[in-house]
Design an enzyme around this catalytic site. Structure first.
Site, PDB file in Angstrom:
ATOM      1  N   GLU A 160      -9.894   6.205   7.746  1.00 16.77           N
ATOM      2  CA  GLU A 160     -10.952   5.863   8.900  1.00 16.77           C
ATOM      3  C   GLU A 160     -11.078   5.884  10.017  1.00 16.77           C
ATOM      4  OE1 GLU A 160      -9.939   4.185   6.233  1.00 16.77           O
ATOM      5  OE2 GLU A 160     -11.223   2.937   4.833  1.00 16.77           O
TER       6      GLU A 160
ATOM      7  N   GLU B 186       0.515   8.469   7.784  1.00 22.90           N
ATOM      8  CA  GLU B 186       1.899   7.378   7.512  1.00 22.90           C
ATOM      9  C   GLU B 186       3.121   7.595   9.074  1.00 22.90           C
ATOM     10  OE1 GLU B 186       2.712   6.092   4.231  1.00 22.90           O
ATOM     11  OE2 GLU B 186       0.894   5.626   3.762  1.00 22.90           O
TER      12      GLU B 186
ATOM     13  N   CYS C 213     -10.276  -1.698   9.723  1.00 22.75           N
ATOM     14  CA  CYS C 213     -11.639  -0.395  10.353  1.00 22.75           C
ATOM     15  C   CYS C 213     -13.202  -0.342  10.155  1.00 22.75           C
ATOM     16  CB  CYS C 213     -11.476   0.521   8.986  1.00 22.75           C
ATOM     17  SG  CYS C 213      -8.986   1.545   9.107  1.00 22.75           S
TER      18      CYS C 213
HETATM   19  N1  THU Z   1      -5.887   3.243   4.016  1.00 23.17           N
HETATM   20  C1  THU Z   1      -6.062   4.164   4.742  1.00 23.17           C
HETATM   21  O1  THU Z   1      -6.127   5.531   5.304  1.00 23.17           O
HETATM   22  N2  THU Z   1      -7.690   3.087   4.051  1.00 23.17           N
HETATM   23  C2  THU Z   1      -7.851   2.303   3.546  1.00 23.17           C
HETATM   24  O2  THU Z   1      -9.291   2.078   3.631  1.00 23.17           O
HETATM   25  C3  THU Z   1      -6.498   1.745   3.337  1.00 23.17           C
HETATM   26  C4  THU Z   1      -5.567   1.911   3.728  1.00 23.17           C
HETATM   27  C5  THU Z   1      -3.799   4.062   4.071  1.00 23.17           C
HETATM   28  C6  THU Z   1      -3.406   2.930   5.251  1.00 23.17           C
HETATM   29  C7  THU Z   1      -2.093   3.207   4.386  1.00 23.17           C
HETATM   30  O3  THU Z   1      -1.339   4.690   5.020  1.00 23.17           O
HETATM   31  C8  THU Z   1      -2.008   3.381   2.775  1.00 23.17           C
HETATM   32  O4  THU Z   1      -3.927   3.515   2.859  1.00 23.17           O
HETATM   33  C9  THU Z   1      -1.636   2.139   2.007  1.00 23.17           C
HETATM   34  O5  THU Z   1      -2.339   1.266   2.405  1.00 23.17           O
END
Ligand code: THU
Length: 144
Positions: free
Chosen positions: A71, A60, A105
């Site tokens: 992913e 993030e 993704c």
């Molecule tokens: N996120 C992922 O890394 N993969 C997913 O499949 C869903 C969401 C992350 C993005 C963000 O850092 C956090 O989860 C909340 O949305």
């Protein structure tokens, strides 16, 4: 883009030990997630055409829109290591039922996988759920 159409009929068979290893790798890398804003830690492990495993976690940013999902980071690691095709991906998330990949993704997966690419959805502990990319993203966008 590579020379493959986004979805071909290529089969992705995966045996139970590979599936278990992918889930373990996704759960392990989840611990490295940089998720101070959402606190939602995600790990992903990709299985490529050469039987290699590549991992990634969500990263993030204070400028929220710069966040990259686990992913896509795992896929980028795979492609950077020379992978050409994704046979399977495991995604480990903190919830039950486990998270499914976001739309962005799914489209990135479609670039390197096919309709049979296995998507294993893993809760923090216990039984994971299997999906096929063709079911998660029917009629993906493609230029070829
Ligand atoms: N996120 C992922 O890394 N993969 C997913 O499949 C869903 C969401 C992350 C993005 C963000 O850092 C956090 O989860 C909340 O949305």
């Amino acid at each position: 883009m590579n020379a493959q159409p986004a979805f071909t009929a290529r089969q992705s068979r995966i045996d139970a030990s590979v599936r278990r290893a992918l889930i373990a790798a996704a759960r392990a890398v989840r611990r490295n997630a940089h998720a101070p804003y959402s606190r939602f830690r995600v790990g992903a492990a990709v299985w490529d055409e050469s039987d290699r495993v590549h991992t990634g976690c969500n990263v993030e940013n204070a400028s929220y829109g710069l966040t990259v999902c686990a992913e896509r980071n795992a896929i980028a690691a795979a492609i950077g290591a020379g992978a050409k095709h994704i046979r399977a991906i495991a995604v480990a998330s903190p919830t039950r039922p486990p998270a499914t990949p976001c739309g962005a993704c799914r489209q990135v997966l479609a670039e390197f996988g096919d309709a049979h690419t296995l998507v294993v959805l893993a809760p923090p502990t216990g039984t994971a759920t299997d999906r096929r990319l063709g079911a998660l993203l029917p009629e993906s966008f493609g230029l070829r």
